[in-house]
Design a protein around this motif. Structure first.
Motif, PDB file in Angstrom:
ATOM      1  N   GLU A 223      12.107  21.862  75.124  1.00 39.44           N
ATOM      2  CA  GLU A 223      12.352  22.314  73.753  1.00 39.44           C
ATOM      3  C   GLU A 223      11.219  21.903  72.839  1.00 39.44           C
ATOM      4  OE1 GLU A 223      15.537  21.526  70.144  1.00 39.44           O
ATOM      5  OE2 GLU A 223      16.063  21.067  72.215  1.00 39.44           O
TER       6      GLU A 223
ATOM      7  N   GLU B 243      21.857  31.803  82.637  1.00 41.50           N
ATOM      8  CA  GLU B 243      22.100  31.298  81.290  1.00 41.50           C
ATOM      9  C   GLU B 243      21.410  32.175  80.252  1.00 41.50           C
ATOM     10  OE1 GLU B 243      22.202  27.047  80.387  1.00 41.50           O
ATOM     11  OE2 GLU B 243      21.478  26.724  82.430  1.00 41.50           O
TER      12      GLU B 243
ATOM     13  N   LEU C 282      23.020  34.821  76.881  1.00 41.76           N
ATOM     14  CA  LEU C 282      22.573  34.862  75.493  1.00 41.76           C
ATOM     15  C   LEU C 282      21.957  36.220  75.146  1.00 41.76           C
ATOM     16  CD1 LEU C 282      22.714  32.840  73.217  1.00 41.76           C
ATOM     17  CD2 LEU C 282      20.392  32.128  73.736  1.00 41.76           C
TER      18      LEU C 282
ATOM     19  N   GLU D 244      24.781  38.663  74.415  1.00 40.59           N
ATOM     20  CA  GLU D 244      25.368  38.454  73.093  1.00 40.59           C
ATOM     21  C   GLU D 244      24.439  38.982  71.992  1.00 40.59           C
ATOM     22  OE1 GLU D 244      26.852  34.575  72.296  1.00 40.59           O
ATOM     23  OE2 GLU D 244      27.614  34.287  74.333  1.00 40.59           O
TER      24      GLU D 244
ATOM     25  N   ALA E  29      24.097  28.622  64.165  1.00 39.05           N
ATOM     26  CA  ALA E  29      24.700  28.320  65.464  1.00 39.05           C
ATOM     27  C   ALA E  29      23.974  29.063  66.585  1.00 39.05           C
ATOM     28  CB  ALA E  29      26.177  28.700  65.453  1.00 39.05           C
ATOM     29  N   MET E  30      23.614  30.321  66.336  1.00 39.65           N
ATOM     30  CA  MET E  30      22.902  31.086  67.360  1.00 39.65           C
ATOM     31  C   MET E  30      21.514  30.512  67.609  1.00 39.65           C
ATOM     32  SD  MET E  30      23.038  33.499  69.537  1.00 39.65           S
ATOM     33  CE  MET E  30      24.462  34.489  69.054  1.00 39.65           C
TER      34      MET E  30
ATOM     35  N   GLU F  62      20.648  27.416  67.311  1.00 48.05           N
ATOM     36  CA  GLU F  62      20.818  26.191  68.080  1.00 48.05           C
ATOM     37  C   GLU F  62      21.040  26.495  69.546  1.00 48.05           C
ATOM     38  OE1 GLU F  62      20.863  22.268  68.963  1.00 48.05           O
ATOM     39  OE2 GLU F  62      20.285  23.235  67.075  1.00 48.05           O
ATOM     40  N   ARG F  63      21.780  27.542  69.831  1.00 51.46           N
ATOM     41  CA  ARG F  63      22.003  27.933  71.228  1.00 51.46           C
ATOM     42  C   ARG F  63      20.706  28.377  71.896  1.00 51.46           C
ATOM     43  NH1 ARG F  63      26.676  32.082  71.998  1.00 51.46           N
ATOM     44  NH2 ARG F  63      26.038  31.663  74.151  1.00 51.46           N
TER      45      ARG F  63
ATOM     46  N   GLU G 250      18.756  25.246  72.708  1.00 53.01           N
ATOM     47  CA  GLU G 250      19.332  24.565  73.869  1.00 53.01           C
ATOM     48  C   GLU G 250      18.969  25.288  75.157  1.00 53.01           C
ATOM     49  OE1 GLU G 250      23.479  24.332  73.148  1.00 53.01           O
ATOM     50  OE2 GLU G 250      23.323  22.770  71.613  1.00 53.01           O
ATOM     51  N   LEU G 251      18.999  26.598  75.126  1.00 58.70           N
ATOM     52  CA  LEU G 251      18.624  27.370  76.310  1.00 58.70           C
ATOM     53  C   LEU G 251      17.180  27.092  76.697  1.00 58.70           C
ATOM     54  CD1 LEU G 251      19.085  29.654  78.417  1.00 58.70           C
ATOM     55  CD2 LEU G 251      18.326  31.263  76.662  1.00 58.70           C
TER      56      LEU G 251
END
Length: 380
Positions: free
Chosen positions: A89, A143, A147, A150, A358-359, A361-362, A365-366
């Protein structure tokens, strides 16, 4: 090949020393982390001379070169391990030295621009799915595909996309909420700063002229006053004849910068005088309008005047040559349609949409979990 030492009595390294040097480069430093030049010299047979001086020179020469080579090689291996072990990251965020950056929104995740149409969004989605499919990229790809699915579901749905765009713009601070006209009473708050022509006007749902509607005497009232109508001057058509200013001087004036007639105080004169001003205009550029129409017409006029430096083109010349001048009613219609669209989009946002933070942050994380190869292949 190491160069032969010239006329200094230093021993020329034999084949054994070269093999030892190669082995030391492959193996790195010993467990203690300290290079033992004497041990290396004894193992390679470099310092076989009985002369102490020759032994010291050979050790300080050849062994010093070998030690430097080992240290450089070891540092390179340590650096490579450090890069591999660094947080994916953090590395992605830096964006330096060719490192892949973390996508900042759903558009970047699909590799398309924010103004892409439905076909371009679909194409970007398919291209990313081809690279990230689990059969190709393994578990990390699985994973990523979740995403990507979505993201495509949001951007391929018109309503959800509009709601997402609004929230994204607000999150980035690039767009302000639209101000809507809730209070349309015949009087409104006004200060002298409202008419400031040195700054770009901001639409706030209130007319720029002052309202004296509530101060009209009983003799000055009429059917237009009862209907809550107001006067507006089309400044692009006005020829600055001053007829309106003479008929209703407490309502109309000639703007010092633009040189055109303008209303500075609504209902500064009685209805009879205002009717006389409208009828006396030789080019019919004065209109009776509603409060809702007035606030938009005055805003688009002032905004356009600011853009052209309060220097509108000569209306008489435009009439003679058949030239096209700005039409405040056309500009007001477009502005109203744009406001209505923004209102509808914001209402859709209020009903529920994708949470941008929130998206994001996802996505971070990915990118912190998937391997560097997949990041470079799909988003490099």
């Amino acid at each position: 090949m190491l160069p032969q030492q010239a006329s200094s009595g230093r021993a020329h390294p034999g084949p054994g020393s070269l093999q030892s040097l190669q082995r030391s480069r492959r193996s790195g430093l010993p467990a203690s982390g300290v290079y033992d030049g004497r041990a290396s010299a004894r193992a390679t047979g470099v310092c076989r001379s009985t002369s102490t001086a020759t032994h010291q020179e050979a050790r300080s020469g050849l062994c010093g070169v070998a030690a430097a080579a080992v240290i450089v090689g070891t540092r390179r291996r340590i650096l490579k391990r450090h890069v591999r072990r660094a947080s994916s990251e953090d590395a992605a965020v830096t964006g330096t030295n060719g490192v892949v950056e973390v996508p900042q929104d759903l558009y970047e995740l699909l590799g398309v621009s924010a103004d892409s149409d439905a076909d371009q969004i679909k194409k970007g989605y398919y291209e990313k799915m081809k690279v990230c499919h689990p059969d190709i990229a393994g578990d990390d790809g699985a994973e990523a595909c979740v995403l990507l699915n979505e993201a495509y579901d949001v951007l391929s749905n018109k309503e959800e996309k509009k709601a997402y765009d609004i929230e994204l713009a607000q999150t980035n601070g690039s767009k302000q909420l639209v101000i809507y006209d809730e209070d349309v009473s015949p009087t409104w708050d006004w200060t002298s700063k409202t008419g400031n022509k040195k700054t770009k006007p901001v639409y706030n749902g209130r007319p720029l002229s002052r309202s004296l509607y509530h101060k009209v005497s009983e003799e000055g009232k009429g059917p237009k006053h009862d209907a809550e109508k107001f006067v507006f001057v089309d400044e692009w058509t006005c020829i600055s004849c001053r007829a309106c200013c003479e008929a209703a001087p407490s309502t109309f004036c000639i703007d010092a910068d633009a040189g055109r007639a303008r209303v500075f105080a609504q209902w500064g004169d009685g209805e009879d005088y205002l009717d006389e001003a409208v009828q006396s205009c030789p080019v019919d550029c004065i209109y009776w309008v509603s409060r809702e129409e007035l606030q938009v017409l005055e805003y688009v006029t002032r905004d356009r005047m600011f853009e052209i430096g309060n220097q509108p083109p000569c209306s008489m010349t435009a009439r003679r040559t058949g030239g096209v001048t700005d039409n405040p009613f056309g500009m007001a219609e477009k502005f109203t349609a744009k406001q209505a669209e923004e209102k509808r989009r914001q209402e859709a946002l209020a009903e529920g949409s994708v949470n941008v933070s929130a998206m994001q942050e996802r996505i971070r994380e990915l990118f912190g979990r998937i391997n560097e190869t997949l990041r470079r292949t799909a988003w490099g």
